[in-house]
Structure formats: structure tokens, C-alpha cells
Design a protein around this motif. Structure first.
Motif, PDB file in Angstrom:
ATOM      1  N   ASP A   1       0.860  -1.178   0.000  1.00 51.77           N
ATOM      2  CA  ASP A   1       0.000   0.000   0.000  1.00 51.77           C
ATOM      3  C   ASP A   1       0.900   1.232   0.000  1.00 51.77           C
ATOM      4  N   PRO A   2       0.851   2.078  -1.049  1.00 52.99           N
ATOM      5  CA  PRO A   2       1.739   3.238  -1.114  1.00 52.99           C
ATOM      6  C   PRO A   2       1.227   4.480  -0.363  1.00 52.99           C
ATOM      7  N   SER A   3       0.199   4.341   0.468  1.00 48.97           N
ATOM      8  CA  SER A   3      -0.278   5.495   1.230  1.00 48.97           C
ATOM      9  C   SER A   3       0.787   5.908   2.241  1.00 48.97           C
ATOM     10  N   HIS A   4       0.792   7.175   2.597  1.00 48.52           N
ATOM     11  CA  HIS A   4       1.802   7.664   3.527  1.00 48.52           C
ATOM     12  C   HIS A   4       1.722   6.956   4.876  1.00 48.52           C
ATOM     13  N   LEU A   5       0.535   6.616   5.332  1.00 45.93           N
ATOM     14  CA  LEU A   5       0.414   5.902   6.603  1.00 45.93           C
ATOM     15  C   LEU A   5       1.070   4.524   6.519  1.00 45.93           C
ATOM     16  N   ALA A   6       0.773   3.783   5.453  1.00 44.90           N
ATOM     17  CA  ALA A   6       1.346   2.443   5.294  1.00 44.90           C
ATOM     18  C   ALA A   6       2.858   2.516   5.125  1.00 44.90           C
ATOM     19  N   VAL A   7       3.342   3.467   4.327  1.00 45.71           N
ATOM     20  CA  VAL A   7       4.783   3.636   4.126  1.00 45.71           C
ATOM     21  C   VAL A   7       5.448   4.017   5.450  1.00 45.71           C
ATOM     22  N   GLY A   8       4.833   4.911   6.190  1.00 43.39           N
ATOM     23  CA  GLY A   8       5.380   5.337   7.477  1.00 43.39           C
ATOM     24  C   GLY A   8       5.447   4.197   8.474  1.00 43.39           C
ATOM     25  N   MET A   9       4.399   3.391   8.510  1.00 42.30           N
ATOM     26  CA  MET A   9       4.391   2.249   9.422  1.00 42.30           C
ATOM     27  C   MET A   9       5.477   1.237   9.028  1.00 42.30           C
ATOM     28  N   LEU A  10       5.666   1.030   7.726  1.00 47.17           N
ATOM     29  CA  LEU A  10       6.707   0.127   7.252  1.00 47.17           C
ATOM     30  C   LEU A  10       8.092   0.673   7.618  1.00 47.17           C
ATOM     31  N   GLY A  11       8.309   1.956   7.355  1.00 52.15           N
ATOM     32  CA  GLY A  11       9.592   2.571   7.699  1.00 52.15           C
ATOM     33  C   GLY A  11       9.869   2.509   9.185  1.00 52.15           C
ATOM     34  N   ARG A  12       8.835   2.760   9.976  1.00 53.41           N
ATOM     35  CA  ARG A  12       8.989   2.696  11.430  1.00 53.41           C
ATOM     36  C   ARG A  12       9.334   1.267  11.869  1.00 53.41           C
ATOM     37  N   ALA A  13       8.693   0.275  11.260  1.00 53.08           N
ATOM     38  CA  ALA A  13       8.984  -1.124  11.590  1.00 53.08           C
ATOM     39  C   ALA A  13      10.418  -1.492  11.202  1.00 53.08           C
ATOM     40  N   LYS A  14      10.875  -0.979  10.051  1.00 54.52           N
ATOM     41  CA  LYS A  14      12.246  -1.243   9.626  1.00 54.52           C
ATOM     42  C   LYS A  14      13.240  -0.594  10.591  1.00 54.52           C
ATOM     43  N   ARG A  15      12.937   0.629  11.049  1.00 59.78           N
ATOM     44  CA  ARG A  15      13.795   1.304  12.030  1.00 59.78           C
ATOM     45  C   ARG A  15      13.834   0.511  13.336  1.00 59.78           C
ATOM     46  N   ASP A  16      12.677   0.023  13.762  1.00 57.99           N
ATOM     47  CA  ASP A  16      12.618  -0.775  14.984  1.00 57.99           C
ATOM     48  C   ASP A  16      13.497  -2.023  14.845  1.00 57.99           C
ATOM     49  N   GLN A  17      13.386  -2.679  13.700  1.00 56.25           N
ATOM     50  CA  GLN A  17      14.184  -3.879  13.466  1.00 56.25           C
ATOM     51  C   GLN A  17      15.674  -3.538  13.449  1.00 56.25           C
ATOM     52  N   ASP A  18      16.041  -2.460  12.762  1.00 56.03           N
ATOM     53  CA  ASP A  18      17.445  -2.041  12.748  1.00 56.03           C
ATOM     54  C   ASP A  18      17.915  -1.650  14.145  1.00 56.03           C
ATOM     55  N   GLY A  19      17.044  -1.006  14.927  1.00 56.28           N
ATOM     56  CA  GLY A  19      17.405  -0.549  16.264  1.00 56.28           C
ATOM     57  C   GLY A  19      17.522  -1.662  17.288  1.00 56.28           C
ATOM     58  N   THR A  20      16.937  -2.808  16.998  1.00 54.77           N
ATOM     59  CA  THR A  20      17.059  -3.929  17.925  1.00 54.77           C
ATOM     60  C   THR A  20      18.120  -4.929  17.459  1.00 54.77           C
ATOM     61  N   GLU A  21      18.264  -5.103  16.151  1.00 54.62           N
ATOM     62  CA  GLU A  21      19.270  -6.038  15.636  1.00 54.62           C
ATOM     63  C   GLU A  21      20.656  -5.409  15.543  1.00 54.62           C
ATOM     64  N   LEU A  22      20.696  -4.087  15.199  1.00 54.94           N
ATOM     65  CA  LEU A  22      21.942  -3.312  15.155  1.00 54.94           C
ATOM     66  C   LEU A  22      23.014  -3.921  14.262  1.00 54.94           C
ATOM     67  N   ARG A  23      22.630  -4.310  13.038  1.00 52.31           N
ATOM     68  CA  ARG A  23      23.594  -4.871  12.082  1.00 52.31           C
ATOM     69  C   ARG A  23      23.959  -3.817  11.032  1.00 52.31           C
ATOM     70  N   VAL A  24      25.193  -3.368  11.098  1.00 51.92           N
ATOM     71  CA  VAL A  24      25.696  -2.369  10.149  1.00 51.92           C
ATOM     72  C   VAL A  24      25.902  -3.029   8.798  1.00 51.92           C
ATOM     73  N   ALA A  25      25.364  -2.390   7.752  1.00 55.58           N
ATOM     74  CA  ALA A  25      25.514  -2.903   6.391  1.00 55.58           C
ATOM     75  C   ALA A  25      26.595  -2.147   5.619  1.00 55.58           C
ATOM     76  N   HIS A  26      26.805  -0.873   5.974  1.00 57.66           N
ATOM     77  CA  HIS A  26      27.753  -0.062   5.213  1.00 57.66           C
ATOM     78  C   HIS A  26      28.107   1.190   6.012  1.00 57.66           C
ATOM     79  N   VAL A  27      29.356   1.618   5.892  1.00 60.43           N
ATOM     80  CA  VAL A  27      29.823   2.874   6.497  1.00 60.43           C
ATOM     81  C   VAL A  27      30.371   3.740   5.382  1.00 60.43           C
ATOM     82  N   GLU A  28      29.892   4.955   5.300  1.00 55.39           N
ATOM     83  CA  GLU A  28      30.383   5.922   4.307  1.00 55.39           C
ATOM     84  C   GLU A  28      31.055   7.038   5.097  1.00 55.39           C
ATOM     85  N   ASP A  29      32.376   7.090   5.010  1.00 53.00           N
ATOM     86  CA  ASP A  29      33.103   8.108   5.750  1.00 53.00           C
ATOM     87  C   ASP A  29      33.084   9.420   4.993  1.00 53.00           C
ATOM     88  N   ALA A  30      33.166  10.512   5.695  1.00 50.72           N
ATOM     89  CA  ALA A  30      33.160  11.826   5.061  1.00 50.72           C
ATOM     90  C   ALA A  30      34.399  11.992   4.184  1.00 50.72           C
TER      91      ALA A  30
END
Length: 127
Positions: free
Chosen positions: A97-126
Motif C-alpha cells: 500500500d503506497p499510502s503515507h500511513l502504510a509507508v510510514g508504518m513500514l519505515g517505522r517497523a524497519k527502524r525498529d528492526q534495525d534498532g534492535t538487531e543493530l547490524r551495520v551494512a555499510h559505512v560511508e566516511d566523510a
């Protein structure tokens, strides 16, 4: 069912999004990026500490808040969080569902998963 986005696509998307930022950034496995506005030490360690504190979602608190920003190039959305430097990318192919609510909930769920698993995929140094 939501589609997944591979790491190379996520890295390329974040490079386009942050083009010219000239700050280090760290990408986590599910698409959450931590932009280090005030880098101190090892970027992956600093970003992991930020995401450990500000990644997990706690409903009915500011940790559950988000805003959806549609990217002009049509490749997806950015979902913000309660920390200004923690943002999650959602590709157009991911949500059913491309509605902003559905996208936001998906993004929030992905952030939650990243915030609990804490697996770095890539580092881009300045530069």
C-alpha cells in the motif's frame, strides 16, 4: 507481502539522497541510515549507539512518531524518526500500500528492526 531491497541498492539510494552532505553516515541492514552530524571516533560505533537508543519503537511515545517524505525522483520515501539524524528509506517496490500511513508504518517497523538487531551494512566516511 513486502519486497526486500538488497544492500547494494540501499547504498546507491543513500549515496544519491546524501550527495553533498560531506558527513559520515552508517547504513543498517533494513534501510535505516544514521547521519553523523557531529562525528566522534569510529562511525559504526557512534551510529550503533544512536540507533540503540533511538531506533526501537515504543508506541505512545515520541519513539513511535514519524513523518513520510516522498523522494522527487520517484524511487521511494524517507521515513523520519524522533531523532533528526535517524531516517529510514522505503523503496517504491516495498510496500503493498503506497499510502503515507502504510509507508510510514513500514519505515517505522524497519527502524525498529534495525534498532534492535543493530547490524551495520555499510559505512560511508566523510570525504
Amino acid at each position: 507481502m513486502m519486497a526486500t531491497v538488497d544492500t547494494d541498492i540501499l547504498i546507491a539510494a543513500w549515496r544519491r539522497i546524501l550527495d553533498g552532505a560531506e558527513k559520515p553516515w552508517v547504513l543498517f541492514e533494513h534501510g535505516t541510515c544514521v547521519l553523523l552530524e557531529e562525528p566522534t571516533g569510529a562511525p559504526a560505533e557512534q551510529a550503533t549507539e544512536i540507533l540503540r537508543e533511538f531506533g526501537p519503537v515504543q508506541v505512545a511515545t515520541s519513539a513511535g512518531d514519524f513523518r513520510v517524505l516522498e523522494l522527487k525522483n520517484g524511487e521511494g520515501w524517507l521515513v523520519t524518526s524522533h531523532h533528526p539524524d535517524v531516517v529510514t528509506f522505503v523503496a517504491t517496490a516495498e510496500p503493498d500500500d503506497p499510502s503515507h500511513l502504510a509507508v510510514g508504518m513500514l519505515g517505522r517497523a524497519k527502524r525498529d528492526q534495525d534498532g534492535t538487531e543493530l547490524r551495520v551494512a555499510h559505512v560511508e566516511d566523510a570525504p
